[in-house]
Design a protein around this motif. Sequence first.
Motif, PDB file in Angstrom:
ATOM      1  N   GLU A   1       0.824  -1.207   0.000  1.00 56.89           N
ATOM      2  CA  GLU A   1       0.000   0.000   0.000  1.00 56.89           C
ATOM      3  C   GLU A   1       0.863   1.264   0.000  1.00 56.89           C
ATOM      4  OE1 GLU A   1      -3.738  -2.125   2.363  1.00 56.89           O
ATOM      5  OE2 GLU A   1      -2.438  -0.699   3.414  1.00 56.89           O
ATOM      6  N   LYS A   2       2.056   1.169   0.575  1.00 51.67           N
ATOM      7  CA  LYS A   2       2.963   2.315   0.585  1.00 51.67           C
ATOM      8  C   LYS A   2       3.816   2.396  -0.680  1.00 51.67           C
ATOM      9  CE  LYS A   2       3.182   2.609   5.605  1.00 51.67           C
ATOM     10  NZ  LYS A   2       4.041   2.686   6.820  1.00 51.67           N
ATOM     11  N   LEU A   3       3.676   1.385  -1.553  1.00 49.86           N
ATOM     12  CA  LEU A   3       4.461   1.362  -2.794  1.00 49.86           C
ATOM     13  C   LEU A   3       3.582   1.581  -4.025  1.00 49.86           C
ATOM     14  CD1 LEU A   3       6.823  -1.687  -2.075  1.00 49.86           C
ATOM     15  CD2 LEU A   3       7.305   0.747  -1.769  1.00 49.86           C
ATOM     16  N   SER A   4       2.436   2.200  -3.847  1.00 47.84           N
ATOM     17  CA  SER A   4       1.517   2.377  -4.978  1.00 47.84           C
ATOM     18  C   SER A   4       2.157   3.161  -6.114  1.00 47.84           C
ATOM     19  CB  SER A   4       0.226   3.070  -4.522  1.00 47.84           C
ATOM     20  OG  SER A   4       0.521   4.349  -3.975  1.00 47.84           O
ATOM     21  N   GLU A   5       3.069   4.095  -5.792  1.00 46.59           N
ATOM     22  CA  GLU A   5       3.704   4.893  -6.844  1.00 46.59           C
ATOM     23  C   GLU A   5       4.705   4.084  -7.662  1.00 46.59           C
ATOM     24  OE1 GLU A   5       2.807   7.988  -7.730  1.00 46.59           O
ATOM     25  OE2 GLU A   5       1.227   7.687  -6.234  1.00 46.59           O
ATOM     26  N   VAL A   6       5.096   2.928  -7.160  1.00 50.58           N
ATOM     27  CA  VAL A   6       6.015   2.073  -7.906  1.00 50.58           C
ATOM     28  C   VAL A   6       5.296   1.373  -9.059  1.00 50.58           C
ATOM     29  CG1 VAL A   6       7.588   0.092  -7.732  1.00 50.58           C
ATOM     30  CG2 VAL A   6       7.445   1.745  -5.857  1.00 50.58           C
ATOM     31  N   ALA A   7       3.984   1.132  -8.899  1.00 52.69           N
ATOM     32  CA  ALA A   7       3.219   0.425  -9.930  1.00 52.69           C
ATOM     33  C   ALA A   7       3.331   1.140 -11.271  1.00 52.69           C
ATOM     34  CB  ALA A   7       1.749   0.320  -9.520  1.00 52.69           C
ATOM     35  N   GLY A   8       3.641   0.385 -12.313  1.00 56.44           N
ATOM     36  CA  GLY A   8       3.759   0.940 -13.650  1.00 56.44           C
ATOM     37  C   GLY A   8       5.148   1.412 -14.013  1.00 56.44           C
ATOM     38  N   THR A   9       6.044   1.529 -13.019  1.00 57.11           N
ATOM     39  CA  THR A   9       7.412   1.946 -13.327  1.00 57.11           C
ATOM     40  C   THR A   9       8.203   0.768 -13.889  1.00 57.11           C
ATOM     41  OG1 THR A   9       8.249   1.449 -11.104  1.00 57.11           O
ATOM     42  CG2 THR A   9       7.361   3.657 -11.500  1.00 57.11           C
ATOM     43  N   ASN A  10       9.296   1.079 -14.562  1.00 56.00           N
ATOM     44  CA  ASN A  10      10.089   0.022 -15.194  1.00 56.00           C
ATOM     45  C   ASN A  10      11.554   0.187 -14.810  1.00 56.00           C
ATOM     46  OD1 ASN A  10      10.642  -2.216 -16.797  1.00 56.00           O
ATOM     47  ND2 ASN A  10       9.440  -1.470 -18.520  1.00 56.00           N
ATOM     48  N   ARG A  11      12.431  -0.492 -15.507  1.00 52.86           N
ATOM     49  CA  ARG A  11      13.867  -0.380 -15.262  1.00 52.86           C
ATOM     50  C   ARG A  11      14.592  -0.525 -16.582  1.00 52.86           C
ATOM     51  NH1 ARG A  11      15.645  -4.612 -11.252  1.00 52.86           N
ATOM     52  NH2 ARG A  11      17.087  -5.536 -12.729  1.00 52.86           N
ATOM     53  N   SER A  12      15.650   0.217 -16.761  1.00 54.14           N
ATOM     54  CA  SER A  12      16.412   0.167 -18.000  1.00 54.14           C
ATOM     55  C   SER A  12      17.675  -0.653 -17.778  1.00 54.14           C
ATOM     56  CB  SER A  12      16.775   1.576 -18.471  1.00 54.14           C
ATOM     57  OG  SER A  12      17.538   2.236 -17.485  1.00 54.14           O
ATOM     58  N   ALA A  20      11.167   5.788 -11.735  1.00 53.08           N
ATOM     59  CA  ALA A  20      10.042   6.668 -12.031  1.00 53.08           C
ATOM     60  C   ALA A  20      10.599   7.968 -12.610  1.00 53.08           C
ATOM     61  CB  ALA A  20       9.242   6.941 -10.757  1.00 53.08           C
ATOM     62  N   PRO A  21       9.756   8.791 -13.222  1.00 51.28           N
ATOM     63  CA  PRO A  21      10.265  10.027 -13.840  1.00 51.28           C
ATOM     64  C   PRO A  21      11.018  10.936 -12.875  1.00 51.28           C
ATOM     65  CG  PRO A  21       8.041   9.573 -14.606  1.00 51.28           C
ATOM     66  CD  PRO A  21       8.315   8.590 -13.513  1.00 51.28           C
ATOM     67  N   GLU A  22      10.565  11.025 -11.619  1.00 55.81           N
ATOM     68  CA  GLU A  22      11.151  11.993 -10.699  1.00 55.81           C
ATOM     69  C   GLU A  22      12.031  11.369  -9.630  1.00 55.81           C
ATOM     70  OE1 GLU A  22       7.915  14.230  -9.138  1.00 55.81           O
ATOM     71  OE2 GLU A  22       7.431  15.192 -11.053  1.00 55.81           O
ATOM     72  N   CYS A  23      12.027  10.030  -9.515  1.00 57.85           N
ATOM     73  CA  CYS A  23      12.826   9.405  -8.473  1.00 57.85           C
ATOM     74  C   CYS A  23      13.109   7.948  -8.822  1.00 57.85           C
ATOM     75  CB  CYS A  23      12.126   9.486  -7.111  1.00 57.85           C
ATOM     76  SG  CYS A  23      10.613   8.507  -7.033  1.00 57.85           S
ATOM     77  N   ARG A  32      14.666  -3.255   2.701  1.00 63.68           N
ATOM     78  CA  ARG A  32      14.209  -1.865   2.773  1.00 63.68           C
ATOM     79  C   ARG A  32      13.993  -1.343   1.358  1.00 63.68           C
ATOM     80  NH1 ARG A  32      15.234   1.605   7.398  1.00 63.68           N
ATOM     81  NH2 ARG A  32      16.106   0.453   9.171  1.00 63.68           N
ATOM     82  N   VAL A  33      12.979  -0.525   1.214  1.00 69.05           N
ATOM     83  CA  VAL A  33      12.721   0.158  -0.052  1.00 69.05           C
ATOM     84  C   VAL A  33      12.929   1.639   0.204  1.00 69.05           C
ATOM     85  CG1 VAL A  33      11.127   0.542  -1.946  1.00 69.05           C
ATOM     86  CG2 VAL A  33      10.998  -1.593  -0.625  1.00 69.05           C
ATOM     87  N   VAL A  34      13.869   2.230  -0.529  1.00 70.83           N
ATOM     88  CA  VAL A  34      14.178   3.636  -0.310  1.00 70.83           C
ATOM     89  C   VAL A  34      13.953   4.413  -1.598  1.00 70.83           C
ATOM     90  CG1 VAL A  34      15.838   3.072   1.497  1.00 70.83           C
ATOM     91  CG2 VAL A  34      16.637   3.382  -0.853  1.00 70.83           C
ATOM     92  N   GLU A  35      13.729   5.680  -1.412  1.00 70.59           N
ATOM     93  CA  GLU A  35      13.445   6.580  -2.539  1.00 70.59           C
ATOM     94  C   GLU A  35      14.560   7.608  -2.646  1.00 70.59           C
ATOM     95  OE1 GLU A  35       9.966   9.853  -3.762  1.00 70.59           O
ATOM     96  OE2 GLU A  35       9.722   8.524  -2.029  1.00 70.59           O
ATOM     97  N   LYS A  36      15.029   7.797  -3.880  1.00 72.12           N
ATOM     98  CA  LYS A  36      16.053   8.803  -4.117  1.00 72.12           C
ATOM     99  C   LYS A  36      15.603   9.711  -5.251  1.00 72.12           C
ATOM    100  CE  LYS A  36      20.875   9.497  -5.438  1.00 72.12           C
ATOM    101  NZ  LYS A  36      22.120   8.853  -5.926  1.00 72.12           N
ATOM    102  N   SER A  37      15.513  10.989  -4.975  1.00 71.55           N
ATOM    103  CA  SER A  37      15.080  11.948  -6.000  1.00 71.55           C
ATOM    104  C   SER A  37      16.152  12.081  -7.072  1.00 71.55           C
ATOM    105  CB  SER A  37      14.801  13.313  -5.365  1.00 71.55           C
ATOM    106  OG  SER A  37      13.767  13.211  -4.415  1.00 71.55           O
ATOM    107  N   LYS A  38      15.710  12.377  -8.288  1.00 72.23           N
ATOM    108  CA  LYS A  38      16.656  12.545  -9.402  1.00 72.23           C
ATOM    109  C   LYS A  38      17.086  14.008  -9.520  1.00 72.23           C
ATOM    110  CE  LYS A  38      15.054   8.627 -12.129  1.00 72.23           C
ATOM    111  NZ  LYS A  38      14.452   8.167 -13.382  1.00 72.23           N
TER     112      LYS A  38
END
Length: 683
Positions: free
Chosen positions: A396-407, A632-635, A677-683
């Motif tokens: 539920e806290k990772l909803s923004e991850v849905a749809g993202t990919n990896r290169s 994701a586009p921003e992180c 752990r899942v961490v977020e880093k801004s771009k």
Amino acid sequence: MSKTFVTKAKQMLHGGDYNPDQWLDYPEILADDIKLMKLSHTNTFSVGIFAWSTLEPEEGVYHFEWLDKIIDDIHGIGGNVILATPSGARPAWMSQKYPEVLRVNASRVKQLHGARHNHCFTSPVYREKTQQMNRLLAERYGNHPALIMWHISNEYGGACHCDLCQDAFRTWLKEKYNHNLKALNDAWWGPFWSHTFTDWSQIESPSPIGESKVHGHNLDWRRFVTDQTIDFYKNEIVPIRELTPDIPITTNFMGDTPDLIPFQGLDYSKFAKHIDVISWDAYPAWHNDWETTADLAMKVAFIDDLYRSLKGQPFLLMESTPSLVNWHKVNKAKRPGMHLLSSMQMVAHGSDSILYFQWRKSRGSSEKFHGAVVDHDNSSENRVFKDVAEVGRTLEKLSEVAGTNRSAEVAFLYDWDNHWALQDAQGFSNETKRYAQTMHQHYRAFWENDIPVDVITKEHDFSSYKLLVVPMLYLASEDLISRFKDFVKNGGTLVMTYISGLVNESDLTYLGGWPHELQEIFGMKPLETDTLYPADRNRVSYNGKSYELKDYATTLDVAEAKVEATYEEDYYANTPAVTSHTYGAGKTYYIGGRLEDDFQRDFYEGVMKELEIHPVADVKHERGVSVQVRQAPECDYIFVMNFTEDEQHVHFESQVTDVITGETLHGDVTFEKYEVRVVEKSK
């Protein structure tokens, strides 16, 4: 991923296979299910997978009322429904009235009604009945707000050898060979054992009571089985595409266990073109006694990367277990922490779901002790249920991850045709060919170094990658070899190994030895491959170090290539074992023998350094910890996972935010056994 899917379910899906048709006489159980769904933080349920006998207990007599209520009740708690078509297991009345739907095995014995996946994919009756049922489902539920996806049948697999399938096979062959019987005989090397056909009607599918040693024949049969299965699937979805064009479609792919390699019954690279979202069923044997936890995690990652790469988009984990299964040789429960860790690994490599088989344990039959969210105690207080709820809260806290990919800058080429042909080859060693496992041995170096990898197939474009790795590509067509040449000429780096480029797409050897284009781009040619007994060992010298070699050693005739490593022992001592060659703007490497893991680590780390291939996250750690990123586009969402039984120290070079706890992390952080752990880093 489908636009409709993203807009209707912009969240991580959590739930799984729900079989309320087993519990219609227990309304109190069905009521408890709805309560427990909320408590477990689940939101998505696959229903109707094996419900045909409940939906249509007699021919033409339908009962949908129970399914109406189930779907409405799930919608009432804000849940999603993945609605299945029930063709994976048909009702007994159909087998009795229409025996042509029963599968015939390779020994030409018609099977009895029972089990599942035992139907004939060619049968006109079965095709008619499945399409009829699917039309009714689409008409009734196509506009239901809970419906987010169609789940077509279940785990397609197997082959039928009935007269209908023999006729279909001959028709398929006529189309492939342009009605030219000589072309077929040439491709199958007909004069061998006097196997030249003079009429199409003489051709039968491979059989233990007939022919099974003509390798081109076997290869074409496996290709036909894939195409015929896809054709059956395409027949199934006609009314679904017609009536619900905006609802995405999937069918669940598999991985073979216990080695956890891609399922070999069908060529999924072909099947992937016909579905909207890849989904697969993963059942790793965690905590086994033959490999480390990290080794098994690496194998899971390889299949994840393959199934993500088939369509270049996030996939779904359609089936998994929250604890144990009932069909491994030993059915061991997941240890505390492993369910969250293994679930997050799936998300890290591209899954937008954690779905289970099963929601509730069956009361009877073969799956009554298979793991489930709800046990026979019907309790929300047991360990497994609490583990599931923890995963749900995390997702539920990772909803923004849905749809993202990896290169990725690195690709491995995996090929089903090659796997089939290599397994068929009566040479080398049957016990040590191990194509997919060899892929794992080379893939490990990238997984341990946190380098994203796409596992692609021969249909993919190679041009976007810096490095392409093709271990044991025994079967390589002239067209594929030409594409390798273009890839290297245009600046790519290609790594190939022993037992590669030996036969064409019909499993016929190349006359004159190794194909000229391969000799050109590698600057050398392999002469002979020595197959070693299990106890045999040799060694290879590379960059001042000595590495153990086993199973295979290929002697090389070097023309223009640079010798990177040499054999130390046997009649080919001091001769080339590994070479490199600059060709056009790119470079090739050929590895002549099967070498220990430390060689792969050292060799590929050198290649990565040369090509400036770096991890996408600046996180330092010891072996056994895996770091994977979804972008994701921003992180960036960075998944840091401890696949060891020990405490590990991880160093974050830059400041990041823990998505689950909200903590700010920088510098050294201690990870407990199985911690993630899942961490977020801004771009």
